[in-house]
Design a protein around this motif. Sequence first.
Motif, PDB file in Angstrom:
ATOM      1  N   LEU A  20       0.822  -1.204   0.000  1.00 30.70           N
ATOM      2  CA  LEU A  20       0.000   0.000   0.000  1.00 30.70           C
ATOM      3  C   LEU A  20       0.861   1.262   0.000  1.00 30.70           C
ATOM      4  O   LEU A  20       0.638   2.192  -0.793  1.00 30.70           O
ATOM      5  CB  LEU A  20      -0.915  -0.021   1.223  1.00 30.70           C
ATOM      6  CG  LEU A  20      -1.904   1.125   1.372  1.00 30.70           C
ATOM      7  CD1 LEU A  20      -2.922   1.105   0.236  1.00 30.70           C
ATOM      8  CD2 LEU A  20      -2.605   1.043   2.721  1.00 30.70           C
ATOM      9  N   ALA A  21       1.858   1.311   0.884  1.00 33.01           N
ATOM     10  CA  ALA A  21       2.732   2.489   0.973  1.00 33.01           C
ATOM     11  C   ALA A  21       3.546   2.678  -0.298  1.00 33.01           C
ATOM     12  O   ALA A  21       3.875   3.808  -0.678  1.00 33.01           O
ATOM     13  CB  ALA A  21       3.656   2.355   2.179  1.00 33.01           C
ATOM     14  N   ALA A  22       3.870   1.579  -0.966  1.00 30.25           N
ATOM     15  CA  ALA A  22       4.712   1.652  -2.160  1.00 30.25           C
ATOM     16  C   ALA A  22       4.029   2.356  -3.322  1.00 30.25           C
ATOM     17  O   ALA A  22       4.703   2.844  -4.239  1.00 30.25           O
ATOM     18  CB  ALA A  22       5.146   0.251  -2.576  1.00 30.25           C
ATOM     19  N   VAL A  23       2.711   2.447  -3.306  1.00 34.99           N
ATOM     20  CA  VAL A  23       2.012   3.192  -4.361  1.00 34.99           C
ATOM     21  C   VAL A  23       2.465   4.649  -4.344  1.00 34.99           C
ATOM     22  O   VAL A  23       2.799   5.237  -5.380  1.00 34.99           O
ATOM     23  CB  VAL A  23       0.485   3.086  -4.181  1.00 34.99           C
ATOM     24  CG1 VAL A  23      -0.229   3.984  -5.189  1.00 34.99           C
ATOM     25  CG2 VAL A  23       0.026   1.644  -4.326  1.00 34.99           C
ATOM     26  N   LYS A  24       2.506   5.237  -3.152  1.00 29.99           N
ATOM     27  CA  LYS A  24       2.963   6.619  -3.025  1.00 29.99           C
ATOM     28  C   LYS A  24       4.460   6.726  -3.334  1.00 29.99           C
ATOM     29  O   LYS A  24       4.900   7.693  -3.978  1.00 29.99           O
ATOM     30  CB  LYS A  24       2.677   7.136  -1.616  1.00 29.99           C
ATOM     31  CG  LYS A  24       3.121   8.567  -1.361  1.00 29.99           C
ATOM     32  CD  LYS A  24       2.481   9.563  -2.319  1.00 29.99           C
ATOM     33  CE  LYS A  24       0.988   9.723  -2.095  1.00 29.99           C
ATOM     34  NZ  LYS A  24       0.409  10.781  -2.978  1.00 29.99           N
ATOM     35  N   VAL A  25       5.237   5.739  -2.886  1.00 29.48           N
ATOM     36  CA  VAL A  25       6.674   5.744  -3.158  1.00 29.48           C
ATOM     37  C   VAL A  25       6.935   5.772  -4.660  1.00 29.48           C
ATOM     38  O   VAL A  25       7.742   6.572  -5.165  1.00 29.48           O
ATOM     39  CB  VAL A  25       7.351   4.509  -2.517  1.00 29.48           C
ATOM     40  CG1 VAL A  25       8.808   4.396  -2.966  1.00 29.48           C
ATOM     41  CG2 VAL A  25       7.276   4.591  -0.991  1.00 29.48           C
ATOM     42  N   MET A  26       6.238   4.926  -5.400  1.00 26.99           N
ATOM     43  CA  MET A  26       6.469   4.846  -6.843  1.00 26.99           C
ATOM     44  C   MET A  26       5.927   6.071  -7.568  1.00 26.99           C
ATOM     45  O   MET A  26       6.490   6.487  -8.586  1.00 26.99           O
ATOM     46  CB  MET A  26       5.839   3.567  -7.402  1.00 26.99           C
ATOM     47  CG  MET A  26       6.553   2.304  -6.957  1.00 26.99           C
ATOM     48  SD  MET A  26       8.339   2.328  -7.309  1.00 26.99           S
ATOM     49  CE  MET A  26       8.319   2.420  -9.102  1.00 26.99           C
ATOM     50  N   GLU A  27       4.860   6.651  -7.062  1.00 27.26           N
ATOM     51  CA  GLU A  27       4.335   7.888  -7.656  1.00 27.26           C
ATOM     52  C   GLU A  27       5.394   8.988  -7.603  1.00 27.26           C
ATOM     53  O   GLU A  27       5.606   9.721  -8.584  1.00 27.26           O
ATOM     54  CB  GLU A  27       3.084   8.308  -6.882  1.00 27.26           C
ATOM     55  CG  GLU A  27       2.437   9.590  -7.345  1.00 27.26           C
ATOM     56  CD  GLU A  27       1.261   9.962  -6.453  1.00 27.26           C
ATOM     57  OE1 GLU A  27       1.251  11.095  -5.945  1.00 27.26           O
ATOM     58  OE2 GLU A  27       0.382   9.103  -6.256  1.00 27.26           O
ATOM     59  N   ILE A  28       6.076   9.079  -6.480  1.00 27.18           N
ATOM     60  CA  ILE A  28       7.121  10.096  -6.332  1.00 27.18           C
ATOM     61  C   ILE A  28       8.376   9.701  -7.110  1.00 27.18           C
ATOM     62  O   ILE A  28       9.015  10.541  -7.750  1.00 27.18           O
ATOM     63  CB  ILE A  28       7.425  10.321  -4.836  1.00 27.18           C
ATOM     64  CG1 ILE A  28       6.185  10.907  -4.162  1.00 27.18           C
ATOM     65  CG2 ILE A  28       8.645  11.228  -4.647  1.00 27.18           C
ATOM     66  CD1 ILE A  28       6.223  10.918  -2.669  1.00 27.18           C
ATOM     67  N   TYR A  29       8.714   8.418  -7.085  1.00 33.95           N
ATOM     68  CA  TYR A  29       9.885   7.910  -7.807  1.00 33.95           C
ATOM     69  C   TYR A  29       9.798   8.249  -9.298  1.00 33.95           C
ATOM     70  O   TYR A  29      10.808   8.581  -9.932  1.00 33.95           O
ATOM     71  CB  TYR A  29       9.970   6.406  -7.605  1.00 33.95           C
ATOM     72  CG  TYR A  29      11.167   5.721  -8.214  1.00 33.95           C
ATOM     73  CD1 TYR A  29      12.449   5.919  -7.713  1.00 33.95           C
ATOM     74  CD2 TYR A  29      11.005   4.829  -9.274  1.00 33.95           C
ATOM     75  CE1 TYR A  29      13.547   5.257  -8.256  1.00 33.95           C
ATOM     76  CE2 TYR A  29      12.093   4.170  -9.822  1.00 33.95           C
ATOM     77  CZ  TYR A  29      13.362   4.386  -9.312  1.00 33.95           C
ATOM     78  OH  TYR A  29      14.446   3.724  -9.841  1.00 33.95           O
ATOM     79  N   ASP A  30       8.608   8.184  -9.830  1.00 31.69           N
ATOM     80  CA  ASP A  30       8.405   8.434 -11.261  1.00 31.69           C
ATOM     81  C   ASP A  30       8.195   9.914 -11.591  1.00 31.69           C
ATOM     82  O   ASP A  30       7.859  10.250 -12.729  1.00 31.69           O
ATOM     83  CB  ASP A  30       7.206   7.619 -11.766  1.00 31.69           C
ATOM     84  CG  ASP A  30       7.496   6.131 -11.769  1.00 31.69           C
ATOM     85  OD1 ASP A  30       8.672   5.758 -11.914  1.00 31.69           O
ATOM     86  OD2 ASP A  30       6.544   5.341 -11.610  1.00 31.69           O
ATOM     87  N   SER A  31       8.406  10.786 -10.605  1.00 27.47           N
ATOM     88  CA  SER A  31       8.240  12.221 -10.815  1.00 27.47           C
ATOM     89  C   SER A  31       9.585  12.934 -10.711  1.00 27.47           C
ATOM     90  O   SER A  31      10.610  12.319 -10.417  1.00 27.47           O
ATOM     91  CB  SER A  31       7.277  12.789  -9.768  1.00 27.47           C
ATOM     92  OG  SER A  31       7.895  12.809  -8.482  1.00 27.47           O
ATOM     93  N   ASP A  32       9.578  14.238 -10.923  1.00 20.83           N
ATOM     94  CA  ASP A  32      10.791  15.043 -10.737  1.00 20.83           C
ATOM     95  C   ASP A  32      10.840  15.531  -9.281  1.00 20.83           C
ATOM     96  O   ASP A  32      10.607  16.704  -8.987  1.00 20.83           O
ATOM     97  CB  ASP A  32      10.795  16.235 -11.701  1.00 20.83           C
ATOM     98  CG  ASP A  32      10.897  15.807 -13.154  1.00 20.83           C
ATOM     99  OD1 ASP A  32      11.596  14.816 -13.416  1.00 20.83           O
ATOM    100  OD2 ASP A  32      10.268  16.464 -14.003  1.00 20.83           O
ATOM    101  N   PHE A  33      11.135  14.594  -8.381  1.00 12.20           N
ATOM    102  CA  PHE A  33      11.090  14.910  -6.951  1.00 12.20           C
ATOM    103  C   PHE A  33      12.329  15.688  -6.508  1.00 12.20           C
ATOM    104  O   PHE A  33      13.373  15.672  -7.176  1.00 12.20           O
ATOM    105  CB  PHE A  33      10.960  13.620  -6.120  1.00 12.20           C
ATOM    106  CG  PHE A  33      12.081  12.630  -6.322  1.00 12.20           C
ATOM    107  CD1 PHE A  33      13.277  12.737  -5.630  1.00 12.20           C
ATOM    108  CD2 PHE A  33      11.925  11.571  -7.213  1.00 12.20           C
ATOM    109  CE1 PHE A  33      14.302  11.833  -5.821  1.00 12.20           C
ATOM    110  CE2 PHE A  33      12.947  10.651  -7.410  1.00 12.20           C
ATOM    111  CZ  PHE A  33      14.131  10.781  -6.711  1.00 12.20           C
ATOM    112  N   GLY A 145       0.787  -1.771  -4.676  1.00 15.22           N
ATOM    113  CA  GLY A 145      -0.662  -1.690  -4.567  1.00 15.22           C
ATOM    114  C   GLY A 145      -1.379  -3.010  -4.729  1.00 15.22           C
ATOM    115  O   GLY A 145      -2.565  -3.119  -4.375  1.00 15.22           O
ATOM    116  N   GLN A 146      -0.717  -4.032  -5.255  1.00 20.49           N
ATOM    117  CA  GLN A 146      -1.351  -5.331  -5.397  1.00 20.49           C
ATOM    118  C   GLN A 146      -1.511  -6.008  -4.039  1.00 20.49           C
ATOM    119  O   GLN A 146      -0.725  -5.790  -3.119  1.00 20.49           O
ATOM    120  CB  GLN A 146      -0.522  -6.249  -6.303  1.00 20.49           C
ATOM    121  CG  GLN A 146      -0.631  -5.953  -7.781  1.00 20.49           C
ATOM    122  CD  GLN A 146       0.090  -6.995  -8.622  1.00 20.49           C
ATOM    123  OE1 GLN A 146       1.085  -7.576  -8.206  1.00 20.49           O
ATOM    124  NE2 GLN A 146      -0.404  -7.232  -9.835  1.00 20.49           N
TER     125      GLN A 146
END
Length: 265
Positions: A20-33, A145-146
């Motif tokens: 569940l937490a990794a959804v947010k992690v990957m959202e940020i990982y795939d952005s220009d953080f 998220g799975q």
Amino acid sequence: MPNLDDKNAIAFEFARICSLAAVKVMEIYDSDFETRGKDDKSPVTDADELAEAIILAELAQSLPGVPVLAEESFASGFRPKTDGIFILVDPVDGTKEFINKNGEFTVNIALIENRAPTAGCVFAPARERIFVGGTSAWAGPLKAGQSVSVTALDAITTRERPATGMTAVMSRSHADERTLSFADAQGVTEKVSAGSSLKFCLVAEGAADVYPRFGPTKEWDTGAGHAVLNAAGGAVLTPEGTPFLYAKETVEYLNGAFVAWGRPG
């Protein structure tokens, strides 16, 4: 609410929360953080803080009353009781790997009892691979998220030490001369680099035989990987061969040197 006596159920609850937490992690990982520096000069991103908030909220629901020692809240001054049962959380282990976008970072949760890890999960969302350990250990594919099911994972165990020489896994960021010397003294014939808690997991699934670490780590860096390795038949010891313990409150949970063995001794 999982029973604390059922270590496998606890480990799979941790796996659910990691996913569940990794959804947010990957959202940020795939952005220009953006990357910031903490007071100790270590790097931090929004992924660390937002994922930790998700994990803490979920743990409060599923394991209410169990103290949680989490990297970012500790850095902000929160000091839970760790003289009994407690949970260790590292929302993004391997922040340097996260920043470098090489995929070798993990989400880590572990249960500590009597100063030893008894259940844990290590999830590498960019690699889409999860490791779960209670009284037994499993690994397999998973997307952030799975839902996590034991039937979709494979049981893992450490391997017998090969007669032709051991494989050592070492930190991608922190291998030093003492580590290299130790590996040579043990007859290591192959050295593999990896980031974050994946080093413990490579030993746990039989891809390597030993992971020596002489550089500094914190307890939240090691608890989950240690739990998975224990469940797979391995052990984490001091270089002198004594048990590697947790709840080191007086030194702010700083670990000393350790050696993670696939098959001790």
